[in-house]
Write an enzyme that holds these catalytic residues in place. Structure first.
Site, PDB file in Angstrom:
ATOM      1  N   GLY A   1       0.886  -1.169  -0.037  1.00 11.28           N
ATOM      2  CA  GLY A   1       0.021   0.037   0.059  1.00 11.28           C
ATOM      3  C   GLY A   1       0.920   1.177  -0.091  1.00 11.28           C
ATOM      4  O   GLY A   1       2.003   1.276  -0.662  1.00 11.28           O
ATOM      5  N   SER A   2       0.363   2.324   0.696  1.00 11.63           N
ATOM      6  CA  SER A   2       0.988   3.591   0.616  1.00 11.63           C
ATOM      7  C   SER A   2       2.433   3.615   1.309  1.00 11.63           C
ATOM      8  O   SER A   2       3.059   4.893   1.039  1.00 11.63           O
ATOM      9  CB  SER A   2      -0.029   4.585   1.399  1.00 11.63           C
ATOM     10  N   THR A   3       2.962   2.546   2.093  1.00 16.39           N
ATOM     11  CA  THR A   3       4.229   2.624   2.343  1.00 16.39           C
ATOM     12  C   THR A   3       5.221   2.361   1.310  1.00 16.39           C
ATOM     13  O   THR A   3       6.514   3.018   1.248  1.00 16.39           O
ATOM     14  CB  THR A   3       4.431   1.435   3.226  1.00 16.39           C
ATOM     15  N   LEU A   4       4.807   2.355   0.158  1.00 11.51           N
ATOM     16  CA  LEU A   4       5.577   2.301  -1.139  1.00 11.51           C
ATOM     17  C   LEU A   4       5.701   3.757  -1.741  1.00 11.51           C
ATOM     18  O   LEU A   4       6.643   3.962  -2.800  1.00 11.51           O
ATOM     19  CB  LEU A   4       5.154   1.301  -2.208  1.00 11.51           C
TER      20      LEU A   4
ATOM     21  N   GLY B   1      -4.417   2.636   0.169  1.00 11.86           N
ATOM     22  CA  GLY B   1      -3.453   2.327  -0.997  1.00 11.86           C
ATOM     23  C   GLY B   1      -2.163   2.287  -0.206  1.00 11.86           C
ATOM     24  O   GLY B   1      -1.994   2.491   0.990  1.00 11.86           O
TER      25      GLY B   1
END
Length: 457
Positions: A176-179, A457
């Site tokens: 998700g949004s950690t990417l 996300g």
């Protein structure tokens, strides 16, 4: 069967053995054996693993380093009489080699705190499972690694396949949004954007082909820094589609995604990073915010070393490192510093993770809230909640990655479920390791009870 020897029962308790021997049954004898005891019980179970009844490693360090720990039996040539008794040593063919000691990088105090706080979070959020990894931000040494469900290696009856899973290494998930920081970092590196470049994200959705990318709410005009701070899928996707697919793939690849970390643990997963020449525009867009790519929690924690070490990806190690650790250059120091500022904004009011703030220390990090993949489809109300962060920002020393699987007590955003675990473990670890503060004690900015800023996300 004409056997002269057979085990009736192994590893019985001394009291029972004593009662049996008092019966003086002909042909029954005792054989003394050592037995492994694990004083840390479930707290370090997934790291240490355990051995079988013959001292053969079955899981964890016990299995991964079996040859080193077990040593090697010697061989000698002897003469025996007709009764099988040795009467003469002829020659020593190979001397025995004793097993070697392993000095792990695990800090038992940090390990204990990480496990305790993860357990509280899994129970409080009625989650299916959870994992946490604590890394030394400069060397990549694993200071703590634990999962739930766990098991007690001293009670073999409690061990099931579900409890055995070292989820932080062998389970993969969509991050998700950690990417998002990696997508933004490469766009900055190649000169496509800077932290003040503005993108229009209204009306909170964006059509790419036949698919629609959505934000939790309409955020309007956002700078690149605000896209990270408020975790905008639309903004990140627009940044991603300004890049060549190969450029983005190379960034993810150099950050360690899709490849083993070579930690030494048995069964470690490499995750999935699909070839860039097969990406459609919608896939490139969704991959920029962590969908369509899979990673283990250890891989994700390691990837964040590029931000804490001035742009270098550090190797991870479960063994104590006594020499400086060389890394592989991924981004420039300037890009890493700019990303750190954005990630620090994400932990302040207006960001997605104000619950990560720690008194006396500057912290930085990124939330993730991803729908779970079930039978190839995204489940509507089943989530993976994550947070990856580091501290102190002025001189990063620790990286902590938290993953909570299927929280079901009402909260599911990474900022509400995973960030508080980071807060508690990081607060304890910084003090346990005597890491000096880099902010005043009153630096935590309180926030009123406004609706939670989420990220899907």
């Amino acid at each position: 069967e004409n056997r002269r020897f057979v085990y009736l029962k192994r590893h019985i308790v001394p009291d029972t053995a004593e009662k049996i021997m008092k019966l003086k049954i002909r042909g029954i004898h005792l054989l003394y054996e050592s037995k492994r005891y694990y004083p840390e019980s479930e707290f370090a179970a997934h790291v240490l693993g355990f051995t079988d009844i013959n001292d053969e490693g079955q899981e964890g360090v016990e299995r991964g380093w079996q040859d080193l720990l077990a040593g090697e039996l010697g061989r000698r040539r002897v003469l025996k009489d007709n009764k099988g008794q040795i009467i003469e040593d002829v020659e020593n063919i190979r001397p025995p080699k004793p097993g070697q000691d392993l000095v792990l990088s695990i800090d038992r105090r940090v390990q204990y705190r990480a496990h305790a706080e993860l357990k509280n979070a899994v129970l409080e959020n009625r989650a299916k499972a959870g994992s946490i990894v604590v890394l030394d931000a400069q060397t990549g040494e694993i200071l703590a690694l634990t999962n739930l469900p766990a098991y007690n290696p001293n009670r073999r009856s409690s061990i099931t396949n579900e409890r055995l899973r070292n989820r932080a290494l062998i389970d993969t998930f969509e991050p998700g949004s950690t990417l998002k920081p990696f997508t933004v970092a490469i766009a900055m590196e190649v000169g496509k954007v800077n932290s003040n470049t503005v993108f229009q994200t209204a009306p909170g959705m964006w059509q790419v082909g036949r698919k629609t990318i959505r934000d939790v709410s309409n955020k309007g005009d956002l700078t690149v820094a605000q896209i990270i701070q408020q975790s905008s899928n639309v903004g990140t996707a627009k940044i991603a589609l300004s890049l060549e697919p190969q450029t983005m793939w190379e960034m993810f690849n150099r950050s360690g995604f899709g490849a083993l970390t070579n930690s030494g643990f048995p069964g470690e997963a490499s995750g999935i990073l699909r070839p860039y020449n097969k990406w459609r525009p919608i896939e490139q867009a969704t991959m920029s915010y962590g969908h369509g790519i899979s990673t283990s929690l250890l891989q994700l924690a390691r990837a964040y070393t590029i931000f804490t070490s001035g742009g270098e990806l550090k190797p991870v190690s479960l063994l104590k490192q006594n020499m400086p650790v060389m890394g592989q250059r991924v981004i420039s120091r300037d890009t890493a510093m700019a990303m750190n500022e954005m990630l620090e904004m994400a932990t302040k009011p207006g960001g997605t993770a104000p619950l990560a703030q720690i008194s006396g220390y500057r912290v930085a990090g990124k939330t993730g809230t991803a729908h779970k993949l079930v039978d190839g489809n995204y489940a509507n109300k089943r989530y993976i909640s994550t947070f990856v962060g580091f501290a102190p920002v002025s001189n990063p020393r620790l990286i902590i990655a938290v993953m909570i699987d299927e929280p079901s007590a009402g909260k599911y955003f990474g900022g509400a479920v995973a960030a508080p675990v980071f807060n508690k473990v990081m607060s304890s670890a910084l003090r346990i390791l005597n890491i000096p503060p880099d902010a005043p004690a009153n630096n935590v900015i309180t926030f009123t009870a406004t609706p939670e800023i989420g990220d899907e996300g």
